[in-house]
Design an enzyme around this catalytic site. Structure first.
Site, short mmCIF file in Angstrom:
data_model
loop_
_atom_site.label_atom_id
_atom_site.label_comp_id
_atom_site.label_asym_id
_atom_site.label_seq_id
_atom_site.Cartn_x
_atom_site.Cartn_y
_atom_site.Cartn_z
N PRO A 251 0.80 -1.00 -0.11
CA PRO A 251 0.05 0.07 -0.06
C PRO A 251 0.88 1.41 0.19
O PRO A 251 1.65 1.52 0.99
CB PRO A 251 -0.83 -0.14 1.37
N LEU A 278 2.47 -5.15 10.27
CA LEU A 278 2.23 -6.62 9.53
C LEU A 278 1.05 -6.57 8.93
O LEU A 278 1.05 -7.27 7.73
CB LEU A 278 1.96 -7.61 11.07
N PRO A 279 0.07 -5.65 9.21
CA PRO A 279 -1.23 -5.86 8.40
C PRO A 279 -0.95 -5.24 6.98
O PRO A 279 -0.25 -4.59 6.53
CB PRO A 279 -2.10 -4.58 8.89
N CYS A 280 -1.59 -6.05 6.04
CA CYS A 280 -1.41 -5.85 4.69
C CYS A 280 -1.79 -4.56 4.10
O CYS A 280 -1.69 -4.00 2.96
CB CYS A 280 -1.78 -7.04 3.94
N ILE A 281 -2.88 -3.96 4.97
CA ILE A 281 -3.39 -2.71 4.57
C ILE A 281 -2.36 -1.47 5.05
O ILE A 281 -2.71 -0.48 4.68
CB ILE A 281 -4.64 -2.63 5.37
#
Length: 473
Positions: A251, A278-281
């Protein structure tokens, strides 16, 4: 704080008392021979067979029952001691992330994952009668969960799939095995206590690639849901079954000259550093218009970013945390201080992220690192920034952010980048309902197009037609 299994069972039973108004003791006998070990089986075939039997029984349960079971799952994982335990266990077993942030993520998954209210009905009536179009369960769903968000994914998928009327077989990442076993057992104890079929949620005791392949090939598994990298998404898409793929992202966040720079800096650092990136967002790279770049960098430093300027040190960092086109797993989800120390860079204060200035072709811009390292790229104007953001997002269609007060440019970026989540003037986690409107999920299906998954995602649409009746107009 470490909590043993007896303590966990006691906590679950206390929650069940509150939910059901009765005793915490199971109302349906469930022993090792009949049920595995509360949903945990030695072989994948046994786990699938048990889930399939449970689903056929579940078909006879009411929507009110489904709602009761979903509510119970929510109650279990928002109980403070359980919430703290699973969050801490996720960090300790996987070696990734921050347990304080995982508490937020687990609570968010439990409270804001949609339940049966998501399953709306369409009706058509007229001279020829009445037709209903309703969301109906797929059956047994095979769900592959990642090491980056192990507990959150089990919570949100269990809620969505149980609300949909499905049974679920989880195939967790081996580095989250202990936690996943505990959670599956907790869910099964709770559901059986409330009168649900045993084994609505199952898994294999020793997760492995072989077990996952066995699950994907089993004809009783009607749908596959994969949350992870491009490899596992490709595998489920090649299975010949209905597959939902929640893949990688990279992102970008764009900042133009009209943005509230102080707020943008805080939002970017808060979103980027959440759970050690860590979150892919989460924000992975910043693209900023040059006229406000210095002010943005200054304010990001005020919010905990350490600006690394030495080119030799930056190159050592690149060699340390990347290998080819991938991040080195040992550094994924680690803290900025940990990474700096391993890179031989000494700082005398707590650092939230390591910030560098870079060009578009820098590895830190191109690779989704999932660690608190934040590259900043300067561009001449907002149109260049938007075009670059589209390129470095790599067509994942996952998440992007933009800080601007120019509605036309916000609209332009939204249309061009085509991401599942597009956050304007806020941190990335607002896209999951944490400080932003809307529901939460930790299975975000960009590659297959379902977007933010919910109960209806795990259903089939079925049409029921009554000819020549029930039209009262």
């Amino acid at each position: 704080m470490n909590i043993d299994s007896k303590a966990i069972e006691q906590i679950v039973n206390q929650v069940l008392d509150q939910v059901s108004g009765g005793s915490g003791a199971p109302t349906t006998a469930c022993t090792g021979g009949e049920c595995g070990d509360w949903g945990v089986f030695d072989t994948m075939d046994a786990a699938v067979d048990a889930a399939d039997a449970a689903w056929h029984e579940y078909l006879n349960h009411s929507m009110a029952d489904r709602d009761k079971y979903v509510t119970c799952v929510r109650e279990i994982f928002t109980e403070p001691e359980t919430l703290e335990h699973i969050s801490k266990e996720a960090v300790e077993e996987s070696g990734m992330g921050k347990y304080e942030d995982k508490i937020v993520k687990n609570r968010l998954a439990a409270l804001k994952s949609p339940g049966i209210e998501d399953l709306t009905t369409e009706a058509f009536s007229g001279d020829d009668g009445l037709t209903l179009v309703e969301y109906s369960p797929f059956g047994v769903v095979g769900a592959i969960t990642p090491t980056t968000n192990p507990s959150e994914t089990i919570i949100c998928n269990s809620i969505g799939m149980l609300a949909a009327g499905d049974a679920v077989v989880f195939s967790p990442h081996p580095r989250a095995k202990k936690l996943s076993v505990e959670m599956v057992q907790m869910i099964n104890r709770a559901l059986v206590n409330l009168g649900a079929p045993a084994n609505l949620v199952t898994m294999v005791r020793e997760p492995s690639i072989e077990a996952t392949n066995s699950m994907m090939a089993n004809p009783k598994v009607r749908m596959l849901v994969a949350t992870g990298g491009p490899g596992i998404v490709k595998a489920v898409l090649s299975s010949g079954k209905k597959a939902i793929g929640a893949g990688a992202g990279n992102p970008p966040v764009v900042v133009d000259e009209t943005a509230d720079i102080e707020k943008a800096a805080k939002d970017i650092i808060d979103g980027h550093c959440f759970d050690n990136n860590l979150p892919c967002i989460a924000e992975k790279e910043v693209i900023v218009v040059d006229s406000v770049a210095d002010l943005l960098i200054f304010n990001m430093q005020k919010n905990g970013a350490y600006l690394l300027k030495d080119e030799a040190a930056i190159q050592r960092l690149v060699e340390l945390v990347t290998k080819g086109s991938k991040p080195v797993t040992a550094f994924v989800g680690k803290s900025a201080n940990y990474i700096l120390d391993k890179a031989g860079i000494k700082v005398d204060h707590e650092v939230r992220t390591i910030m560098i200035e870079a060009k578009e072709d820098h590895p830190f811009v191109q690779i989704e690192l999932m660690m608190p390292i934040l590259p900043v790229v300067r561009v001449a104007n907002v149109d260049e920034a938007i075009d670059m953001a589209v390129r470095v997002e790599h067509g994942n269609r996952h998440t992007a952010m933009m800080h601007s007060k120019n509605v036309d440019k916000l609209s332009k970026m939204a249309k061009l980048i085509q991401t599942t989540i597009f956050v304007k003037n806020g941190p990335s986690f607002a896209g999951l309902g944490n400080g932003g409107m809307g529901y939460a999920t930790f299975t975000i299906a960009g590659p297959t197009g379902e977007g933010l998954t919910s109960a209806k995602t795990f259903c089939r649409k079925r049409k029921c037609v009554l000819v020549g009746g029930m039209d009262v107009r």
